[in-house]
Design a protein around this motif. Structure first.
Motif, PDB file in Angstrom:
ATOM      1  N   THR A  67       0.839  -1.206   0.000  1.00  0.00           N
ATOM      2  CA  THR A  67       0.000   0.000   0.000  1.00  0.00           C
ATOM      3  C   THR A  67       0.865   1.245   0.000  1.00  0.00           C
ATOM      4  OG1 THR A  67      -1.717  -1.200   1.199  1.00  0.00           O
ATOM      5  CG2 THR A  67      -1.811   1.199   1.239  1.00  0.00           C
ATOM      6  N   ASN A  68       1.935   1.248   0.807  1.00  0.00           N
ATOM      7  CA  ASN A  68       2.815   2.430   0.848  1.00  0.00           C
ATOM      8  C   ASN A  68       3.459   2.698  -0.504  1.00  0.00           C
ATOM      9  OD1 ASN A  68       2.242   2.870   3.544  1.00  0.00           O
ATOM     10  ND2 ASN A  68       3.954   1.632   4.305  1.00  0.00           N
ATOM     11  N   LEU A  69       3.927   1.604  -1.164  1.00  0.00           N
ATOM     12  CA  LEU A  69       4.579   1.799  -2.463  1.00  0.00           C
ATOM     13  C   LEU A  69       3.576   2.277  -3.517  1.00  0.00           C
ATOM     14  CD1 LEU A  69       7.162   1.606  -4.093  1.00  0.00           C
ATOM     15  CD2 LEU A  69       6.617  -0.797  -4.581  1.00  0.00           C
ATOM     16  N   ARG A  70       2.321   1.759  -3.495  1.00  0.00           N
ATOM     17  CA  ARG A  70       1.314   2.215  -4.459  1.00  0.00           C
ATOM     18  C   ARG A  70       1.026   3.682  -4.284  1.00  0.00           C
ATOM     19  NH1 ARG A  70      -4.576  -0.405  -4.165  1.00  0.00           N
ATOM     20  NH2 ARG A  70      -4.560   0.851  -2.253  1.00  0.00           N
ATOM     21  N   ALA A  71       1.005   4.143  -3.014  1.00  0.00           N
ATOM     22  CA  ALA A  71       0.722   5.557  -2.752  1.00  0.00           C
ATOM     23  C   ALA A  71       1.863   6.436  -3.227  1.00  0.00           C
ATOM     24  CB  ALA A  71       0.455   5.766  -1.270  1.00  0.00           C
ATOM     25  N   ARG A  72       3.111   5.964  -2.926  1.00  0.00           N
ATOM     26  CA  ARG A  72       4.255   6.787  -3.337  1.00  0.00           C
ATOM     27  C   ARG A  72       4.375   6.883  -4.858  1.00  0.00           C
ATOM     28  NH1 ARG A  72       7.065   3.698   0.507  1.00  0.00           N
ATOM     29  NH2 ARG A  72       8.225   2.697  -1.168  1.00  0.00           N
ATOM     30  N   MET A  73       4.088   5.790  -5.592  1.00  0.00           N
ATOM     31  CA  MET A  73       4.238   5.792  -7.058  1.00  0.00           C
ATOM     32  C   MET A  73       2.968   6.235  -7.784  1.00  0.00           C
ATOM     33  SD  MET A  73       6.451   2.300  -7.676  1.00  0.00           S
ATOM     34  CE  MET A  73       6.580   2.673  -9.412  1.00  0.00           C
ATOM     35  N   GLY A  74       1.887   6.460  -7.012  1.00  0.00           N
ATOM     36  CA  GLY A  74       0.638   6.882  -7.650  1.00  0.00           C
ATOM     37  C   GLY A  74       0.034   5.824  -8.571  1.00  0.00           C
ATOM     38  N   LEU A  75       0.128   4.554  -8.121  1.00  0.00           N
ATOM     39  CA  LEU A  75      -0.376   3.446  -8.937  1.00  0.00           C
ATOM     40  C   LEU A  75      -1.873   3.255  -8.730  1.00  0.00           C
ATOM     41  CD1 LEU A  75       2.502   0.873  -8.268  1.00  0.00           C
ATOM     42  CD2 LEU A  75       2.237   2.419 -10.226  1.00  0.00           C
ATOM     43  N   ASP A  76      -2.516   2.755  -9.731  1.00  0.00           N
ATOM     44  CA  ASP A  76      -3.954   2.448  -9.626  1.00  0.00           C
ATOM     45  C   ASP A  76      -4.182   1.099  -8.980  1.00  0.00           C
ATOM     46  OD1 ASP A  76      -4.859   4.787 -10.975  1.00  0.00           O
ATOM     47  OD2 ASP A  76      -4.269   3.901 -12.899  1.00  0.00           O
ATOM     48  N   LEU A  77      -3.174   0.221  -9.095  1.00  0.00           N
ATOM     49  CA  LEU A  77      -3.369  -1.130  -8.604  1.00  0.00           C
ATOM     50  C   LEU A  77      -2.008  -1.681  -8.166  1.00  0.00           C
ATOM     51  CD1 LEU A  77      -5.658  -3.254  -8.316  1.00  0.00           C
ATOM     52  CD2 LEU A  77      -4.904  -4.214 -10.514  1.00  0.00           C
ATOM     53  N   ALA A  78      -1.941  -2.311  -6.947  1.00  0.00           N
ATOM     54  CA  ALA A  78      -0.732  -2.980  -6.469  1.00  0.00           C
ATOM     55  C   ALA A  78      -1.155  -4.067  -5.499  1.00  0.00           C
ATOM     56  CB  ALA A  78       0.207  -1.996  -5.775  1.00  0.00           C
ATOM     57  N   PHE A  79      -0.701  -5.298  -5.743  1.00  0.00           N
ATOM     58  CA  PHE A  79      -1.075  -6.393  -4.857  1.00  0.00           C
ATOM     59  C   PHE A  79      -0.056  -7.513  -5.012  1.00  0.00           C
ATOM     60  CE2 PHE A  79      -3.330  -6.879  -8.813  1.00  0.00           C
ATOM     61  CZ  PHE A  79      -3.124  -8.199  -9.164  1.00  0.00           C
ATOM     62  N   MET A  80      -0.128  -8.461  -4.039  1.00  0.00           N
ATOM     63  CA  MET A  80       0.783  -9.588  -3.977  1.00  0.00           C
ATOM     64  C   MET A  80      -0.004 -10.861  -4.221  1.00  0.00           C
ATOM     65  SD  MET A  80       3.804 -10.853  -3.293  1.00  0.00           S
ATOM     66  CE  MET A  80       4.482 -12.482  -2.874  1.00  0.00           C
ATOM     67  N   VAL A  81       0.526 -11.732  -5.136  1.00  0.00           N
ATOM     68  CA  VAL A  81      -0.115 -13.007  -5.436  1.00  0.00           C
ATOM     69  C   VAL A  81       0.844 -14.111  -5.012  1.00  0.00           C
ATOM     70  CG1 VAL A  81      -1.092 -14.492  -7.206  1.00  0.00           C
ATOM     71  CG2 VAL A  81      -1.365 -12.015  -7.364  1.00  0.00           C
ATOM     72  N   GLY A  82       0.424 -14.918  -4.056  1.00  0.00           N
ATOM     73  CA  GLY A  82       1.265 -16.010  -3.614  1.00  0.00           C
ATOM     74  C   GLY A  82       1.186 -17.188  -4.567  1.00  0.00           C
ATOM     75  N   VAL A  83       2.175 -18.078  -4.394  1.00  0.00           N
ATOM     76  CA  VAL A  83       2.183 -19.245  -5.274  1.00  0.00           C
ATOM     77  C   VAL A  83       0.987 -20.147  -4.982  1.00  0.00           C
ATOM     78  CG1 VAL A  83       4.685 -19.243  -5.620  1.00  0.00           C
ATOM     79  CG2 VAL A  83       3.717 -20.434  -3.646  1.00  0.00           C
ATOM     80  N   ASP A  84       0.410 -19.937  -3.825  1.00  0.00           N
ATOM     81  CA  ASP A  84      -0.779 -20.708  -3.501  1.00  0.00           C
ATOM     82  C   ASP A  84      -2.059 -20.023  -3.952  1.00  0.00           C
ATOM     83  OD1 ASP A  84      -0.641 -18.568  -1.862  1.00  0.00           O
ATOM     84  OD2 ASP A  84      -0.887 -19.685   0.027  1.00  0.00           O
ATOM     85  N   GLY A  85      -1.928 -18.860  -4.672  1.00  0.00           N
ATOM     86  CA  GLY A  85      -3.088 -18.167  -5.206  1.00  0.00           C
ATOM     87  C   GLY A  85      -3.707 -17.178  -4.280  1.00  0.00           C
ATOM     88  N   VAL A  86      -3.094 -16.938  -3.094  1.00  0.00           N
ATOM     89  CA  VAL A  86      -3.636 -15.980  -2.139  1.00  0.00           C
ATOM     90  C   VAL A  86      -3.255 -14.579  -2.595  1.00  0.00           C
ATOM     91  CG1 VAL A  86      -3.608 -15.195   0.255  1.00  0.00           C
ATOM     92  CG2 VAL A  86      -3.518 -17.640  -0.268  1.00  0.00           C
ATOM     93  N   VAL A  87      -4.240 -13.652  -2.596  1.00  0.00           N
ATOM     94  CA  VAL A  87      -4.035 -12.278  -3.046  1.00  0.00           C
ATOM     95  C   VAL A  87      -4.025 -11.375  -1.832  1.00  0.00           C
ATOM     96  CG1 VAL A  87      -4.937 -10.392  -4.431  1.00  0.00           C
ATOM     97  CG2 VAL A  87      -5.157 -12.744  -5.239  1.00  0.00           C
TER      98      VAL A  87
END
Length: 778
Positions: free
Chosen positions: A92-112
């Protein structure tokens, strides 16, 4: 409107100018449109290149941010220990600093982690990330297209992927549009199923979707024209890289041609305004010029129409050009036409020999008088004919006869100045009386004939004049002038036929020749349809008491007139030349009837009447002989003795041929005409028929009895049998038996009857004869 020369010239000049102006305007428009389209194509291509650069820069920025976070030791430790709050806080901090519309983490097990999992197609996303290291491209999240980049997270093995994205929405497209030098429109389309969709819905989205689908099938992307509901556009479709590489996406750059042509509208308006002003000037100038040219021509046209109506015309055109010379020629022609028309009218309405009005003039005068008649009044026309025309003209010659006709016409006008005298034929004058009733005119004409018949001095000699007059009258609307003159001519013939000097047209005596003449065509039809049939009148052998022959008499049951008298249609058949067809019909039917009688046991001689018009017809005789011989029939041909007078050599030869062929010949109606013993001696006859005029009064008139007895003796002395027709009483039959007559025919024996009735009659008669013989024997 286009029947006027002035209008035609104006329209022609204005049309040619308008055509030339239209060609110039079209050429200018096409040139401008071509240049504008070429410029827009270049701008679209340039904008596409700019978009590629912007896309690459954004991709690099997103990739750098993702790489930075994915290598951070603390972030990887949080991922490895599954510290979800720390991971989510870092993302969330990096999305705010870069002004991104979307930022998330996808695990190898499919967890978002970092966004709502329901908004992302996890299975499709996980497959794309696992398929390619650092996968990047367009991907649809929550129904909207995003530019996504990914970076693997190693802790120390692969534990997931960090995904950053920028939404390709209206804001991004507007930013892209601002980079172009022209006001283009940008949209991103992605295919969902079989349909291409975009988040920016417009009135022509369907047309654009179909266009994108077609263009995505092309190998090379280039601008193309597209006409939609909002107008004509130039559209460039650029293929976009997608995250999964399977669901295609495209960037669509569109520029309306109306905007490209907008700078040139003032120029086109100026051209149109200048053209309209020029066209108006050309129309005005053409109208003025054509009016000067057409004005004298219109005057000539009007004069020609007036000349056609018979008016006296003169064209006044004051010019020395071709039209002026044409008007002079027209005036000269009009003068000559007036003179010639006067001469032609004079010749058309007057007889060239006598100078009297002719038939045409008489018809016009009759029509004019009928138009002026009051109710109940008549136009009275007389046909005044010179009698003994052929003899008189042969005696005095053509020239003097013409003078005679002229003198008679002058006498009529001298007696009655109000009448009109015209020449109808060589020897007949038409007199149109001023009296309005034919019965009133009759005594006046009778008295006038005495003065008109006075001798005429011609060439120093007095010539006797004999005339007859036929009168006819008609009220207005009863008949035309031609028919009235025809009635007067018929009345003249009726007067001469009856030996009178004056006669009024007798419609009853004239009858209906036209209607009777039409009977002939109907008679020929009746021959084929069976409307003509035969009745048979038996002939009694006065010695044996048996019926030995019958006479076939033709009858006609007309479909509308009923049963017609034979003397009506037989006489007309002789006059019109149809007697041969009628006689052949009678012969054919008589042969059939005789055959039918034989089959029931009655062998009788069949007699038919042969017209005098056929006696000298060798072809008819040959055909009759062939038919009788082919049927094995017994026939007797009844002819009148006067039939051989016209062409005696041929007629007597035909009779000899018939006699040689076994066909009996009977001389019919003997005593009714100018009987000639010379022809009686020459005719190869078998029988003599005494006319019924002598037989009907046989028991009352001694002279008739003497003539009948002497005729029977004369015939027997020449070897002829004698048949008496018209036997209508027992006394006459008894007298004929005493006189030695061979055969008798008449109503006392039997009336003419049909074939079935004849068969019954013959059967009954034979039975009576047999019964009488048996009684005598007993």
């Amino acid at each position: 409107m286009f029947n006027r020369l002035q209008t035609k010239l104006t329209v022609l000049y204005a049309g040619l100018f308008a055509l030339a102006l239209s060609l110039v305007a079209v050429s200018v428009y096409l040139t401008i449109a071509g240049n504008a389209q070429s410029q827009v194509r270049k701008e679209l291509a340039s904008t596409g290149t700019v978009f590629d650069s912007v896309w690459a820069l954004r991709t690099q920025r997103l990739h750098d941010g993702a790489e930075l976070l994915s290598r951070d030791f603390g972030f990887r430790a949080a991922v490895a220990t599954q510290d979800v709050p720390t991971v989510q806080s870092a993302v969330t901090n990096l999305r705010a600093r870069m002004g991104l519309d979307l930022a998330f983490m996808v695990g190898v097990d499919g967890v978002v982690v970092g966004t709502d999992p329901s908004k992302v197609d996890i299975e499709k996303l996980w497959s794309a990330l696992d398929h390619e290291d650092g996968a990047q491209g367009v991907f649809v999240v929550d129904g909207a297209p995003y530019q996504l980049i990914s970076a693997p997270v190693m802790s120390p093995t692969l534990t997931g992927w960090l995904v950053f994205g920028a939404r390709l929405d209206d804001r991004e497209m507007t930013a892209l549009e601002r980079l172009s030098a022209i006001r283009l429109e940008a949209q991103v389309f992605d295919r969902r199923g079989e349909t291409w969709v975009t988040t920016d819905k417009t009135a022509d989205s369907n047309a654009m979707s179909a266009f994108v689908a077609r263009e995505m099938g092309q190998t090379i992307a280039s601008p193309h024209r597209l006409r939609t509901a909002t107008g004509d556009n130039l559209v460039l479709v650029k293929r976009l890289k997608t995250l999964d590489g399977q669901t295609p996406a495209a960037l669509v750059l569109r520029y309306p041609m109306a905007l490209a042509m907008a700078p040139y509208r003032p120029l086109m308006a100026a051209v149109i305004i200048a053209g309209l002003i020029s066209a108006a000037l050309v129309v005005a100038a053409s109208w003025a010029l054509s009016r000067d040219i057409a004005k004298p021509i219109i005057a000539l046209d009007d004069a020609a129409r007036r000349l056609q109506r018979g008016e006296d015309v003169h064209v006044d055109v004051r010019s020395s050009d071709e039209i002026g010379r044409l008007s002079d020629s027209f005036n000269l022609m009009a003068a000559e036409i007036r003179e010639r028309e006067h001469r032609i009218t004079e010749l058309a309405l007057h007889d060239a020999e006598t100078g009297l009005p002719n038939r045409l003039a008489a018809e016009r005068e009759i029509e004019a008088r009928m138009a002026r008649l009051k109710p109940g009044q008549q136009v009275v026309v007389g046909a005044l004919g010179l009698d003994r025309f052929t003899l008189l003209r042969g005696a005095i010659g053509y020239a003097l006869f013409t003078q005679l006709v002229t003198e008679v016409g002058a006498r009529v006008r001298a007696l009655h100045p109000a009448v009109m005298v015209a020449r109808l034929t060589t020897s007949t004058l038409c007199v149109i009386s001023d009296v309005t009733d034919v019965q009133t005119a009759l005594p006046m004409v009778t008295r006038a004939l005495a003065d008109l018949s006075a001798p005429v001095r011609l060439g120093g000699e007095l010539v006797d004049v004999h005339m007859s007059n036929g009168l006819a009258g008609a009220q207005a609307g009863e008949m035309d002038a031609l028919r009235l003159i025809e009635h007067a001519m018929i009345a003249l013939d009726q007067a001469r036929t009856s030996g009178r000097k004056v006669a009024v047209f007798d419609a009853v005596a004239y009858g209906d020749p036209a209607g009777n003449l039409s009977l002939m065509s109907e008679m020929l039809q009746g021959v084929t349809t069976g409307a003509l049939f035969l009745n048979h009148q038996p002939k009694l052998d006065l010695r044996s008491g048996a019926i030995t022959g019958v006479e076939a008499l033709v009858r006609w049951n007309h479909p509308t007139r009923g049963l017609l008298r034979p003397d009506l249609f037989v006489g007309m058949a002789e006059e019109t030349g149809h007697i041969r067809a009628l006689t052949e019909c009678v012969l054919d039917q008589a042969i059939l009837d005789q055959k039918a009688l034989r089959e029931v046991g009655h062998d009788v001689l069949m007699s038919i009447n042969i017209s005098g018009r056929l006696i000298d017809d060798s072809e008819f005789a040959n055909r009759a002989i062939e038919k009788v011989a082919a049927a094995g029939a017994r026939f007797c041909f009844e002819i009148t003795e006067t039939a051989v007078i016209g062409n005696p050599d041929v007629a007597l030869g035909v009779l000899d041929k018939l006699s040689a062929a076994g066909i009996a010949v009977s001389i019919d109606d003997y005593g009714s005409g100018l009987s000639s013993l010379a022809y009686l001696k020459q005719i190869s006859a078998d029988e003599l028929k005494i006319d019924k005029a002598f037989v009907l009064s046989l028991e009352k008139d001694g002279k008739d009895a003497l003539l009948v007895k002497s005729t029977i003796d004369l015939a027997h002395s020449l070897g002829l049998k004698v048949t008496a027709e018209g036997v209508e009483s027992r006394e006459a039959l008894a007298m004929l038996q005493v006189m030695g007559c061979d055969l008798a025919q008449g109503y006392h024996i039997a009336k003419p009857m049909g074939l079935e009735a004849l068969v019954e009659f013959l059967a009954d008669w034979s039975a009576e004869v047999v019964a009488g013989d048996e009684a005598l024997t007993a």
